[in-house]
Design a protein around this motif. Structure first.
Motif, PDB file in Angstrom:
ATOM      1  N   TYR A   1       0.817  -1.208   0.000  1.00  0.00           N
ATOM      2  CA  TYR A   1       0.000   0.000   0.000  1.00  0.00           C
ATOM      3  C   TYR A   1       0.855   1.265   0.000  1.00  0.00           C
TER       4      TYR A   1
ATOM      5  N   ARG B   1     -16.095  -0.245   5.278  1.00  0.00           N
ATOM      6  CA  ARG B   1     -15.009   0.006   6.226  1.00  0.00           C
ATOM      7  C   ARG B   1     -14.054   1.030   5.630  1.00  0.00           C
TER       8      ARG B   1
ATOM      9  N   LEU C   1      -8.490   4.773   2.794  1.00  0.00           N
ATOM     10  CA  LEU C   1      -8.726   3.517   2.084  1.00  0.00           C
ATOM     11  C   LEU C   1     -10.117   3.012   2.444  1.00  0.00           C
TER      12      LEU C   1
ATOM     13  N   ASP D   1     -13.121  -0.040   1.849  1.00  0.00           N
ATOM     14  CA  ASP D   1     -13.574  -1.352   1.391  1.00  0.00           C
ATOM     15  C   ASP D   1     -15.077  -1.385   1.575  1.00  0.00           C
TER      16      ASP D   1
ATOM     17  N   VAL E   1     -18.914  -3.354   0.367  1.00  0.00           N
ATOM     18  CA  VAL E   1     -19.662  -4.422  -0.295  1.00  0.00           C
ATOM     19  C   VAL E   1     -21.050  -3.878  -0.593  1.00  0.00           C
TER      20      VAL E   1
ATOM     21  N   SER F   1     -19.520  -0.150 -10.118  1.00  0.00           N
ATOM     22  CA  SER F   1     -18.290  -0.036  -9.333  1.00  0.00           C
ATOM     23  C   SER F   1     -17.457   1.163  -9.782  1.00  0.00           C
TER      24      SER F   1
ATOM     25  N   GLU G   1     -16.389   4.649  -7.625  1.00  0.00           N
ATOM     26  CA  GLU G   1     -15.022   5.151  -7.515  1.00  0.00           C
ATOM     27  C   GLU G   1     -14.926   6.602  -7.988  1.00  0.00           C
TER      28      GLU G   1
ATOM     29  N   SER H   1      -8.640   5.556  -3.316  1.00  0.00           N
ATOM     30  CA  SER H   1      -8.367   4.147  -2.998  1.00  0.00           C
ATOM     31  C   SER H   1      -9.654   3.501  -2.497  1.00  0.00           C
ATOM     32  N   VAL H   2     -10.450   2.982  -3.422  1.00  0.00           N
ATOM     33  CA  VAL H   2     -11.747   2.381  -3.095  1.00  0.00           C
ATOM     34  C   VAL H   2     -11.798   0.971  -3.671  1.00  0.00           C
ATOM     35  N   HIS H   3     -12.057   0.009  -2.804  1.00  0.00           N
ATOM     36  CA  HIS H   3     -12.205  -1.379  -3.256  1.00  0.00           C
ATOM     37  C   HIS H   3     -13.679  -1.746  -3.144  1.00  0.00           C
TER      38      HIS H   3
ATOM     39  N   HIS I   1     -16.760  -4.387  -3.801  1.00  0.00           N
ATOM     40  CA  HIS I   1     -17.168  -5.771  -4.061  1.00  0.00           C
ATOM     41  C   HIS I   1     -18.682  -5.767  -4.291  1.00  0.00           C
TER      42      HIS I   1
END
Length: 298
Positions: free
Chosen positions: A75, A236, A245, A247, A249, A265, A269, A280-282, A284
């Motif tokens: 990271y 989160r 950062l 995360d 769902v 998605s 972002e 920085s976005v993940h 799911h």
């Protein structure tokens, strides 16, 4: 990512400005404080000495955080800023406690000499200088969105206020109240310790993945407002240096194609970068369950 590194390099300018100002002011305050017998000005000078160390720590942290990701740090090294601030808080607390001890000794001394009035003008001039440095660093921190530099700017402002307090104590001593000078030194010591605690708390909070609940609620609202998002199953966020950062769902209509889900998605972002400057976005994506689709209001 390259843009983030450029912003960090710009933040170094603010750290250098702070260091230069603190070096000059601490030397002037300590020389005048000892020369004109002012405990408040001496305490303020030691306060600026700790600020040199704190600003240097911020500068070192900014330098290390520019190192690109590697096998041990996928990271990146952005948290070096936070670790540097944590170290600086310990140094500031040590000096603050010493200032309190010296001020108490001066307060309860049998004989106290009123400091020269000229030392008050030095304190006021130093306050004006630090306020200018505060304005510069604050504007730069807002422009490049750098939390470490913003913390340094807040420290600049507290130093300007501390110098005003020292001047008040010195001036009061000229009117037959010599105890005001060591009392002002006590106030300076408490401010140093308070600043150290605030930096320590924010640093440890970030290093232990703590995150502001109100800000998380705002991020959730932005994602929920994205077209195609039916609900958020989990979200989160954590601080990584000056970056956030995320995360998340999200649940979408199960009849959507893989390509349509991917577009959702991408839109999440884009919205997070545009509204919150978070890159920085993940995301799911999961299909919304059939039992949830039949619920009222779904």
């Amino acid at each position: 990512m390259a843009n983030q590194y450029q912003e960090i390099r710009q933040g170094e300018k603010g750290a250098w400005v702070s260091i230069g100002a603190y070096v000059i002011l601490s030397a002037a305050k300590l020389a005048a404080g000892y020369g004109f017998v002012s405990a408040a000005l001496v305490a303020d000078g030691f306060n600026n000495l700790t600020d040199i160390i704190a600003s240097a720590a911020v500068l070192i942290g900014l330098r290390i955080s520019q190192k690109p990701p590697d096998e041990d740090h996928p990271y990146g090294h952005f948290r070096a800023e936070t670790i540097a601030a944590l170290i600086a808080s310990f140094i500031m607390a040590t000096v603050g406690i010493q200032v309190l001890i010296d001020a108490c000794k001066s307060l309860f001394a049998d004989h106290r000499t009123a400091p020269a009035l000229f030392s008050a003008w030095i304190a006021l001039a130093a306050s004006a200088v630090m306020f200018v440095v505060y304005i510069y660093n604050r504007r730069l921190a807002v422009r490049i969105n750098n939390q470490a530099l913003m913390a340094a700017a807040k420290d600049n402002l507290s130093d300007a206020l501390v110098s005003i307090g020292a001047a008040v104590g010195i001036i009061g001593a000229q009117f037959g109240l010599p105890w005001l000078d060591p009392v002002a030194a006590l106030a300076v010591g408490f401010i140093i310790c308070k600043t150290a605690w605030e930096i320590f708390y924010s640093s440890t909070h970030a290093l232990t993945d703590g995150f502001n609940e109100k800000e998380l609620h705002s991020l959730r609202g932005t994602i929920e407002g994205t077209q195609g998002v039916r609900s958020i199953k989990d979200i989160r966020a954590r601080i990584h240096g000056s970056n956030v950062l995320i995360d998340v769902v999200v649940q979408v209509d199960p009849d959507l194609t893989l390509l349509e889900s991917h577009r959702i998605s991408d839109e999440i972002e884009r919205r997070m970068e545009r509204k919150h400057n978070i890159m920085s976005v993940h995301v799911h994506v999961e299909p919304l369950g059939l039992e949830e689709l039949t619920q009222p209001g779904s």
